[in-house]
Design a protein around this motif. Structure first.
Motif, PDB file in Angstrom:
ATOM      1  N   UNK A  76      14.438 -19.941  10.323  1.00 28.42           N
ATOM      2  CA  UNK A  76      15.861 -20.057   9.968  1.00 28.42           C
ATOM      3  C   UNK A  76      16.729 -19.310  10.970  1.00 28.42           C
ATOM      4  N   UNK A  77      16.296 -18.123  11.377  1.00 31.69           N
ATOM      5  CA  UNK A  77      17.065 -17.355  12.368  1.00 31.69           C
ATOM      6  C   UNK A  77      17.183 -18.117  13.679  1.00 31.69           C
ATOM      7  N   UNK A  78      16.086 -18.704  14.131  1.00 30.85           N
ATOM      8  CA  UNK A  78      16.104 -19.461  15.383  1.00 30.85           C
ATOM      9  C   UNK A  78      16.931 -20.730  15.252  1.00 30.85           C
ATOM     10  N   UNK A  79      16.921 -21.335  14.070  1.00 28.65           N
ATOM     11  CA  UNK A  79      17.729 -22.538  13.828  1.00 28.65           C
ATOM     12  C   UNK A  79      19.213 -22.207  13.894  1.00 28.65           C
ATOM     13  N   UNK A  80      19.608 -21.071  13.333  1.00 31.99           N
ATOM     14  CA  UNK A  80      21.010 -20.656  13.375  1.00 31.99           C
ATOM     15  C   UNK A  80      21.472 -20.499  14.821  1.00 31.99           C
ATOM     16  N   UNK A  81      20.651 -19.819  15.630  1.00 30.84           N
ATOM     17  CA  UNK A  81      20.986 -19.641  17.048  1.00 30.84           C
ATOM     18  C   UNK A  81      21.039 -20.977  17.776  1.00 30.84           C
ATOM     19  N   UNK A  82      20.110 -21.863  17.451  1.00 31.29           N
ATOM     20  CA  UNK A  82      20.056 -23.165  18.136  1.00 31.29           C
ATOM     21  C   UNK A  82      21.247 -24.034  17.769  1.00 31.29           C
ATOM     22  N   UNK A  89      28.637 -20.058  12.695  1.00 33.35           N
ATOM     23  CA  UNK A  89      29.060 -19.390  11.457  1.00 33.35           C
ATOM     24  C   UNK A  89      28.751 -20.263  10.245  1.00 33.35           C
ATOM     25  N   UNK A  90      28.999 -21.570  10.362  1.00 36.71           N
ATOM     26  CA  UNK A  90      28.746 -22.484   9.246  1.00 36.71           C
ATOM     27  C   UNK A  90      27.261 -22.545   8.907  1.00 36.71           C
ATOM     28  N   UNK A  91      26.417 -22.669   9.928  1.00 39.20           N
ATOM     29  CA  UNK A  91      24.973 -22.713   9.703  1.00 39.20           C
ATOM     30  C   UNK A  91      24.482 -21.408   9.093  1.00 39.20           C
ATOM     31  N   UNK A  92      25.042 -20.297   9.542  1.00 44.67           N
ATOM     32  CA  UNK A  92      24.650 -18.996   9.004  1.00 44.67           C
ATOM     33  C   UNK A  92      24.997 -18.893   7.519  1.00 44.67           C
ATOM     34  N   UNK A  93      26.180 -19.366   7.146  1.00 45.81           N
ATOM     35  CA  UNK A  93      26.594 -19.312   5.736  1.00 45.81           C
ATOM     36  C   UNK A  93      25.726 -20.219   4.869  1.00 45.81           C
ATOM     37  N   UNK A  94      25.422 -21.417   5.368  1.00 44.44           N
ATOM     38  CA  UNK A  94      24.585 -22.343   4.602  1.00 44.44           C
ATOM     39  C   UNK A  94      23.184 -21.758   4.418  1.00 44.44           C
ATOM     40  N   UNK A  95      22.614 -21.195   5.505  1.00 43.03           N
ATOM     41  CA  UNK A  95      21.284 -20.609   5.432  1.00 43.03           C
ATOM     42  C   UNK A  95      21.251 -19.425   4.460  1.00 43.03           C
ATOM     43  N   UNK A  96      22.318 -18.628   4.462  1.00 37.79           N
ATOM     44  CA  UNK A  96      22.386 -17.474   3.561  1.00 37.79           C
ATOM     45  C   UNK A  96      22.468 -17.905   2.107  1.00 37.79           C
ATOM     46  N   UNK A  97      23.207 -18.995   1.858  1.00 35.55           N
ATOM     47  CA  UNK A  97      23.369 -19.477   0.494  1.00 35.55           C
ATOM     48  C   UNK A  97      22.106 -20.157  -0.006  1.00 35.55           C
ATOM     49  N   UNK A 107      19.898 -14.741   6.810  1.00 36.02           N
ATOM     50  CA  UNK A 107      21.032 -14.987   7.698  1.00 36.02           C
ATOM     51  C   UNK A 107      21.041 -13.932   8.789  1.00 36.02           C
ATOM     52  N   UNK A 108      21.860 -14.194   9.798  1.00 33.48           N
ATOM     53  CA  UNK A 108      22.002 -13.259  10.906  1.00 33.48           C
ATOM     54  C   UNK A 108      23.018 -12.175  10.614  1.00 33.48           C
TER      55      UNK A 108
END
Length: 328
Positions: free
Chosen positions: A247-253, A313-321, A326-327
């Motif tokens: 998930x962390x790598x996906x957020x960065x990608x 930012x959007x991907x990070x929020x979705x992943x956190x939810x 999240x990052x």
């Protein structure tokens, strides 16, 4: 009976002189002591901070050029202010459609193919039991990453040109005459994606192999005793264990989807393939360094950076939810 009020006392640790529970003064005192005791560490920190300030933050002042008709002779403060005209020129330009389409398609395909590829490769390597063979495969897969983009693109150009090994294989499969595949504009996306896979597959798997090595082996032993095969162990133990890293790598990608690298594309494309190979970053290069339109190129680059930040930012929020990972 009246309760005695507890008062904070200034206390010193037995061996160091650090102050506890003494407010701002104590905090500053502790910081001074820490700097004295770790001078080398703080000296290294100053160098790193200076690097980022000089090369990452100070250049951001150049974003003012996005709102100017910039002239190198007049400089940032002397150039004519044009407001949003550079953005208007980009969004109403005749190339906006193909630039957005190619950037999204190439970035999206690269994410779809080359993000899971290192994960799958790491899972396969993790199942190897022969250490020498595993190290050999890892070493061979890492090598393309350390080849410069110029040399890598030169190899690709040689392989796919008419008479090259790849173009010859494709000609034999399709029963046609060998041709330069880079001149086939519809084949550019596939060539670019496969080139990125060749260069990044092995190196991208390192972080996942590191995560796999930290999994408790007792879980596999327990699953094996319960009758779970390799496939079920992978689904219920391996993948969930490395999911936070994925998930962390996906957020960065996701933040880099719009930042399709211009270096490789510049070395591979030609005016005949612009329809499918021209992306936002290559357009920024042509406008800025070829046409000397610095204001327009800065505006386009700023737009690209804003979109990338929004996606991050959007991907990070979705992943956190969804997953709680999240990052920030």
């Amino acid at each position: 009976m009246k309760k005695k009020q507890k008062t904070k006392k200034t206390q010193f640790t037995s061996g160091g002189g650090y102050i506890e529970n003494a407010g701002i003064k104590g905090y500053l005192h502790n910081q001074r002591l820490d700097i004295k005791r770790n001078k080398l560490v703080y000296a290294m920190l100053v160098v790193i901070l200076a690097y980022f300030i000089i090369f990452n933050y100070l250049p951001m002042g150049g974003l003012v050029m996005a709102f100017e008709k910039y002239s190198p002779a007049r400089g940032i403060f002397g150039s004519k202010w044009v407001g949003m005209k550079n953005f208007y020129a980009f969004f109403h330009g005749k190339y906006i459609g193909r630039l957005i389409r190619n950037t999204i398609c190439i970035g999206g395909l690269d994410l779809l193919v080359n993000f899971p590829a290192p994960i799958i490769f790491a899972l396969i390597l993790n199942e190897f039991t022969r250490k020498h063979f595993k190290k050999f495969v890892q070493t061979v897969s890492y090598m393309p990453y350390f080849i410069s983009a110029v040399i890598a693109c030169g190899l690709v150009v040689s392989f796919v040109q008419a008479g090259g090994p790849i173009s010859t294989i494709v000609a034999n499969i399709t029963h046609t005459d060998p041709q330069n595949l880079l001149m086939n504009k519809k084949a550019f996306w596939l060539i670019y994606i496969l080139m990125n896979m060749w260069q990044g597959l092995g190196y991208g798997s390192i972080i996942y192999l590191s995560a796999l090595s930290s999994i408790d082996q007792e879980m596999y032993e327990a699953a094996d005793m319960d009758g779970a095969g390799k496939w079920k162990q992978c689904l219920h133990i391996t993948i969930p264990s490395i999911m936070p890293m994925i998930i962390m790598m996906l957020i960065l990608r996701m933040g880099a989807v719009f930042s399709v690298g211009a270096d490789k594309i510049l070395l591979l494309y030609s005016p005949s393939t612009y329809e499918y190979s021209d992306v936002i970053n290559t357009y920024v290069y042509r406008m800025g360094l070829v046409n000397m339109d610095f204001g327009l190129s800065t505006a386009v680059g700023l737009f690209n950076s804003i979109i990338g930040t929004i996606m991050l930012v959007t991907t990070n929020k979705i992943a956190k939810k969804v997953s709680g990972t999240s990052m920030f």
